[in-house]
Design an enzyme around this catalytic site. Structure first.
Site, mmCIF file in Angstrom:
data_model
loop_
_atom_site.group_PDB
_atom_site.id
_atom_site.type_symbol
_atom_site.label_atom_id
_atom_site.label_comp_id
_atom_site.label_asym_id
_atom_site.label_seq_id
_atom_site.Cartn_x
_atom_site.Cartn_y
_atom_site.Cartn_z
ATOM 1 N N ARG A 23 22.973 -15.585 21.312
ATOM 2 C CA ARG A 23 22.298 -13.941 21.257
ATOM 3 C C ARG A 23 21.739 -13.450 20.923
ATOM 4 O O ARG A 23 21.430 -12.217 20.319
ATOM 5 C CB ARG A 23 23.550 -13.819 21.535
ATOM 6 N N GLU A 28 24.535 -11.618 6.040
ATOM 7 C CA GLU A 28 24.412 -10.230 5.230
ATOM 8 C C GLU A 28 23.792 -10.149 3.927
ATOM 9 O O GLU A 28 23.581 -11.308 3.633
ATOM 10 C CB GLU A 28 25.831 -10.564 4.557
ATOM 11 N N GLN A 47 18.236 4.507 -3.594
ATOM 12 C CA GLN A 47 17.591 4.729 -2.357
ATOM 13 C C GLN A 47 17.055 3.608 -1.752
ATOM 14 O O GLN A 47 17.358 2.410 -2.529
ATOM 15 C CB GLN A 47 16.102 5.309 -3.341
ATOM 16 N N ASP A 48 17.003 4.128 -0.047
ATOM 17 C CA ASP A 48 16.424 3.440 0.494
ATOM 18 C C ASP A 48 14.681 3.358 1.170
ATOM 19 O O ASP A 48 14.789 4.177 1.094
ATOM 20 C CB ASP A 48 17.284 2.175 1.798
ATOM 21 N N ASN A 49 14.011 2.144 0.822
ATOM 22 C CA ASN A 49 12.655 2.491 1.433
ATOM 23 C C ASN A 49 12.820 1.600 2.563
ATOM 24 O O ASN A 49 12.437 0.445 2.343
ATOM 25 C CB ASN A 49 11.630 2.638 -0.286
ATOM 26 N N HIS A 62 2.743 -1.832 -8.859
ATOM 27 C CA HIS A 62 3.582 -0.001 -9.143
ATOM 28 C C HIS A 62 4.479 -0.621 -9.601
ATOM 29 O O HIS A 62 4.943 -1.323 -9.800
ATOM 30 C CB HIS A 62 3.971 0.273 -7.483
ATOM 31 N N LYS A 71 14.279 -3.392 -7.770
ATOM 32 C CA LYS A 71 14.121 -2.854 -6.323
ATOM 33 C C LYS A 71 14.979 -4.687 -5.379
ATOM 34 O O LYS A 71 14.109 -6.049 -6.896
ATOM 35 C CB LYS A 71 12.557 -3.755 -6.495
ATOM 36 N N HIS A 118 5.352 -4.341 -9.041
ATOM 37 C CA HIS A 118 5.597 -5.235 -7.477
ATOM 38 C C HIS A 118 4.037 -4.931 -6.968
ATOM 39 O O HIS A 118 3.928 -3.637 -6.538
ATOM 40 C CB HIS A 118 6.665 -4.226 -7.688
ATOM 41 N N TYR A 131 13.239 -2.014 0.955
ATOM 42 C CA TYR A 131 14.060 -1.957 -0.378
ATOM 43 C C TYR A 131 14.552 -0.938 -0.901
ATOM 44 O O TYR A 131 14.200 -0.222 -0.785
ATOM 45 C CB TYR A 131 12.438 -1.812 -1.342
ATOM 46 N N GLU A 142 5.292 7.427 -12.027
ATOM 47 C CA GLU A 142 4.926 6.119 -11.611
ATOM 48 C C GLU A 142 3.527 5.600 -12.111
ATOM 49 O O GLU A 142 2.487 7.233 -12.097
ATOM 50 C CB GLU A 142 4.719 6.694 -10.104
ATOM 51 N N LYS A 167 -4.463 5.964 -4.649
ATOM 52 C CA LYS A 167 -3.981 5.390 -5.393
ATOM 53 C C LYS A 167 -3.994 3.880 -6.067
ATOM 54 O O LYS A 167 -4.529 4.007 -7.052
ATOM 55 C CB LYS A 167 -2.426 5.510 -5.532
ATOM 56 N N ASP A 168 -3.822 3.324 -5.611
ATOM 57 C CA ASP A 168 -4.181 1.591 -5.742
ATOM 58 C C ASP A 168 -5.410 1.207 -6.355
ATOM 59 O O ASP A 168 -5.934 0.429 -6.644
ATOM 60 C CB ASP A 168 -3.772 0.539 -4.616
#
Length: 181
Positions: A23, A28, A47-49, A62, A71, A118, A131, A142, A167-168
């Site tokens: 199925r 978890e 916060q979740d991204n 970053h 993270k 990261h 993340y 940042e 930015k990078d």
């Protein structure tokens, strides 16, 4: 849940018990009590991204100099090569990096504590990356270290130049970066 310390012991690779049958599957992905018991850390996520990127897109390296973030990262579609760089100046592993393949297939996660930069590169046609962070995004704090800093020497799995954000492209060398004490 099985945790493996990488060559920088504070960065952990998480492997989960997967319950799978015809199925589908279940696992978890986070349990605060089990994580604290196994990792000795009790993060408070705020916060979740969720990001989606195409092949050869490279994000990073970053970090936030204030409102620092730990993270917990994972991939739900595709595959990435995920990297953490120790930027704690007084650490014996300052300037060292660790990396691991995270994918929808292997369902591994990486724990990246505060004090690390990261980044990741997408190695599949596309990838969706999730993340959890322990503090909110604070763009004014940042910072970005150059993905290709020769002093760090990350061995990115790239056959072509990466696709970088503006930015990078402006990332600085570790020697010139604001870092943690």
């Amino acid at each position: 849940m099985r945790l493996t310390s990488l060559s920088i012991p504070d960065v952990l690779l998480l492997e989960h018990e997967i319950f799978e049958d015809e199925r589908g599957f279940f696992f978890e992905s986070f349990n605060e009590k089990r994580f604290a018991n196994v990792a000795g850390v009790k993060p408070q996520f705020v916060q979740d991204n969720h990001s989606k990127s195409m092949r050869n897109v490279l994000h990073g390296l970053h970090y936030q100099i204030q409102h620092t973030q730990a993270k917990l990262v994972r991939v739900i579609v595709g595959e990435v090569f995920d990297v953490a760089v120790d930027i704690r100046r007084n650490s014996p592993t300052f300037g060292h990096w660790v990396g691991a393949v995270l994918s929808a297939e292997n369902k591994k996660q990486m724990w990246i504590p505060e004090g690390f930069a990261h980044g990741f590169v997408v190695t599949s046609d596309s990838a969706e990356f999730l993340y959890k962070t322990t503090d909110y995004w604070a763009p004014e704090h940042e910072r970005c270290i150059a993905w290709n800093d020769p002093a760090i020497g990350i061995k990115w799995p790239l056959d072509v130049p990466p696709v970088l954000s503006a930015k990078d492209q402006q990332g600085v060398l570790l020697a010139d970066a604001e870092v943690f004490p």
